[in-house]
Enzyme design. Sequence first.
Site, PDB file in Angstrom:
ATOM      1  CB  CYS A  53     -40.014  99.605  89.623  1.00  0.00           C
ATOM      2  SG  CYS A  53     -41.245  99.176  88.668  1.00  0.00           S
ATOM      3  CD  GLU A  67     -48.126 103.517  83.305  1.00  0.00           C
ATOM      4  OE1 GLU A  67     -48.646 104.530  83.390  1.00  0.00           O
ATOM      5  OE2 GLU A  67     -47.251 103.192  83.957  1.00  0.00           O
ATOM      6  CB  CYS A 105     -43.816  99.017  76.172  1.00  0.00           C
ATOM      7  SG  CYS A 105     -43.385  98.453  77.870  1.00  0.00           S
ATOM      8  CB  CYS A 123     -41.907 100.424  84.497  1.00  0.00           C
ATOM      9  SG  CYS A 123     -42.206  98.988  84.802  1.00  0.00           S
ATOM     10  CB  CYS A 175     -37.616  96.641  91.598  1.00  0.00           C
ATOM     11  SG  CYS A 175     -37.771  94.860  91.060  1.00  0.00           S
ATOM     12  CB  CYS A 229     -45.321  94.641  90.255  1.00  0.00           C
ATOM     13  SG  CYS A 229     -43.738  93.273  89.919  1.00  0.00           S
TER      14      CYS A 229
HETATM   15  N1  SAH Z   1     -41.329  92.874  86.019  1.00  0.00           N
HETATM   16  C1  SAH Z   1     -40.714  92.962  84.642  1.00  0.00           C
HETATM   17  C2  SAH Z   1     -41.163  93.538  83.451  1.00  0.00           C
HETATM   18  C3  SAH Z   1     -41.724  94.945  83.659  1.00  0.00           C
HETATM   19  S1  SAH Z   1     -40.314  96.190  84.129  1.00  0.00           S
HETATM   20  C4  SAH Z   1     -39.131  93.120  84.998  1.00  0.00           C
HETATM   21  O1  SAH Z   1     -38.841  93.560  85.805  1.00  0.00           O
HETATM   22  O2  SAH Z   1     -38.347  92.764  83.874  1.00  0.00           O
HETATM   23  C5  SAH Z   1     -39.538  96.480  82.505  1.00  0.00           C
HETATM   24  C6  SAH Z   1     -38.064  96.934  82.836  1.00  0.00           C
HETATM   25  O3  SAH Z   1     -38.012  98.442  83.188  1.00  0.00           O
HETATM   26  C7  SAH Z   1     -37.197  96.121  83.646  1.00  0.00           C
HETATM   27  O4  SAH Z   1     -35.857  95.854  83.475  1.00  0.00           O
HETATM   28  C8  SAH Z   1     -37.212  96.980  85.144  1.00  0.00           C
HETATM   29  O5  SAH Z   1     -36.131  96.735  85.951  1.00  0.00           O
HETATM   30  C9  SAH Z   1     -37.236  98.415  84.459  1.00  0.00           C
HETATM   31  N2  SAH Z   1     -37.396  99.404  85.256  1.00  0.00           N
HETATM   32  C10 SAH Z   1     -38.471  99.657  86.131  1.00  0.00           C
HETATM   33  N3  SAH Z   1     -38.109 101.028  86.777  1.00  0.00           N
HETATM   34  C11 SAH Z   1     -37.355 101.544  86.086  1.00  0.00           C
HETATM   35  C12 SAH Z   1     -36.736 102.809  86.137  1.00  0.00           C
HETATM   36  N4  SAH Z   1     -37.188 103.836  87.258  1.00  0.00           N
HETATM   37  N5  SAH Z   1     -36.103 103.108  85.484  1.00  0.00           N
HETATM   38  C13 SAH Z   1     -35.332 102.537  84.326  1.00  0.00           C
HETATM   39  N6  SAH Z   1     -35.752 101.017  84.202  1.00  0.00           N
HETATM   40  C14 SAH Z   1     -36.882 100.699  84.996  1.00  0.00           C
HETATM   41 FE1  SF4 Z   2     -42.171  94.660  89.334  1.00  0.00          FE
HETATM   42 FE2  SF4 Z   2     -41.103  96.792  88.475  1.00  0.00          FE
HETATM   43 FE3  SF4 Z   2     -39.495  95.248  89.537  1.00  0.00          FE
HETATM   44 FE4  SF4 Z   2     -40.518  94.621  87.150  1.00  0.00          FE
HETATM   45  S1  SF4 Z   2     -39.039  96.194  87.996  1.00  0.00           S
HETATM   46  S2  SF4 Z   2     -40.646  93.094  88.790  1.00  0.00           S
HETATM   47  S3  SF4 Z   2     -42.377  95.736  87.235  1.00  0.00           S
HETATM   48  S4  SF4 Z   2     -41.391  96.005  90.683  1.00  0.00           S
END
Ligand code: SAH
Ligand code: SF4
Length: 345
Positions: free
Chosen positions: A121, A94, A107, A335, A118, A114
């Site tokens: 996410c 997406e 974006c 994300c 996390c 991934c």
């Molecule tokens: N993997 C990279 C880039 C993609 S995620 C990273 O982690 O930086 C982009 C941003 O979205 C990151 O700061 C991540 O921590 C945040 N993110 C992921 N899931 C989220 C959620 N449910 N609510 C708010 N931010 C989120």
């Molecule tokens: Fe991967 Fe989501 Fe963590 Fe970014 S925030 S590193 S996309 S798991």
Amino acid sequence: MGQTVDILNLSNCELDAWLQARGHPSYRRKQVLSWVFQQLVTDFNEMTNLPQNLREELQGSFHVEGSRVLAVSESSDGSTAKLLIALQDGQKIETVRMLYKFGYSVCVSSQVGCKVGCPFCASGAGGFVRNLSAGEMLAQVLCANRSLAGSGRVSSLVVMGMGEPLDNFDNLVRFLDLAHDRERLGLSYRHMTVSTAGLVPRILDLAALRLPITLAISLHAATDSLRDRLVPLNRAYPLAALIEAADAYVSTTGRRITFEYALIQDVNDSLECARQLARLVRGMKCHVNLIPLNPVEGVSMSRSVRRDEFAAVLAEERIEVTVRRELGLDIDAACGQLRRRLAEP
Ligand code: SAH
Ligand code: SF4
């Protein structure tokens, strides 16, 4: 499309070599790229200022994008649109298009899934599938431009969609380079941001390239014990190493780092957490971006209600702090979320 190559992946040198090998003049490159990137054409037969034999040869070797937009959902205020895109092999990613005061931004996703995982996410939830090519990243910007139907063009990009961009380093750098090229998107490096969960060796590699892009580091915690849980990559690259790499990035590129911090109720949002964060980043050329947590199905963590107090502590400690504008919550713009919702019955 058979065994053809996505022309979006090719550099100028590679296109020149291909044209030269078939006896075509080098100015054809500019014409082809203009059709692809300005006219947004995906069929070589529509490139009417090219001779028929060149069009046929192009068709035999290349295709333009394997990507197809499956669904577009626009937020009720029209500021955000989320594009669900099917890649040539059927994988889904997406891309989010956002309207800011200074223009449209996109974006971009860098991987399908991934590896980092996390817990808050949606992108990491299904595990890792594969890296995206540079062409597949460029195609996301082209799809966003096409979705604007002539009413505007994307002028900045953030690599903050699905995936960890620095875990796909070579394709990412090729993508940034091609996006910058004036015969393609012509975007200024200063209008590009790459977000990382903290892959330290690759942060140093990126610094060495001295591109004036913005690096965003997803911090989310200021102690190793908490960050080990929230960003599991921290177990391999703990905070001391990450902050050292961030310092090196600033001193090599002169660019200010952005630290992303998603505030999660009763997890990382206490005022003590704010003070720890201030101590961690004090003195660095940086700013902290507080992100409201987007709800993800199946995740029990929730958005903090202490954002203003948390921001106030940072401001008191003279740390520059911004609060990310809420975009597209009504369209699941966080994300990985649209893909996940559509992937589940
Ligand atoms: N993997 C990279 C880039 C993609 S995620 C990273 O982690 O930086 C982009 C941003 O979205 C990151 O700061 C991540 O921590 C945040 N993110 C992921 N899931 C989220 C959620 N449910 N609510 C708010 N931010 C989120
Ligand atoms: Fe991967 Fe989501 Fe963590 Fe970014 S925030 S590193 S996309 S798991």
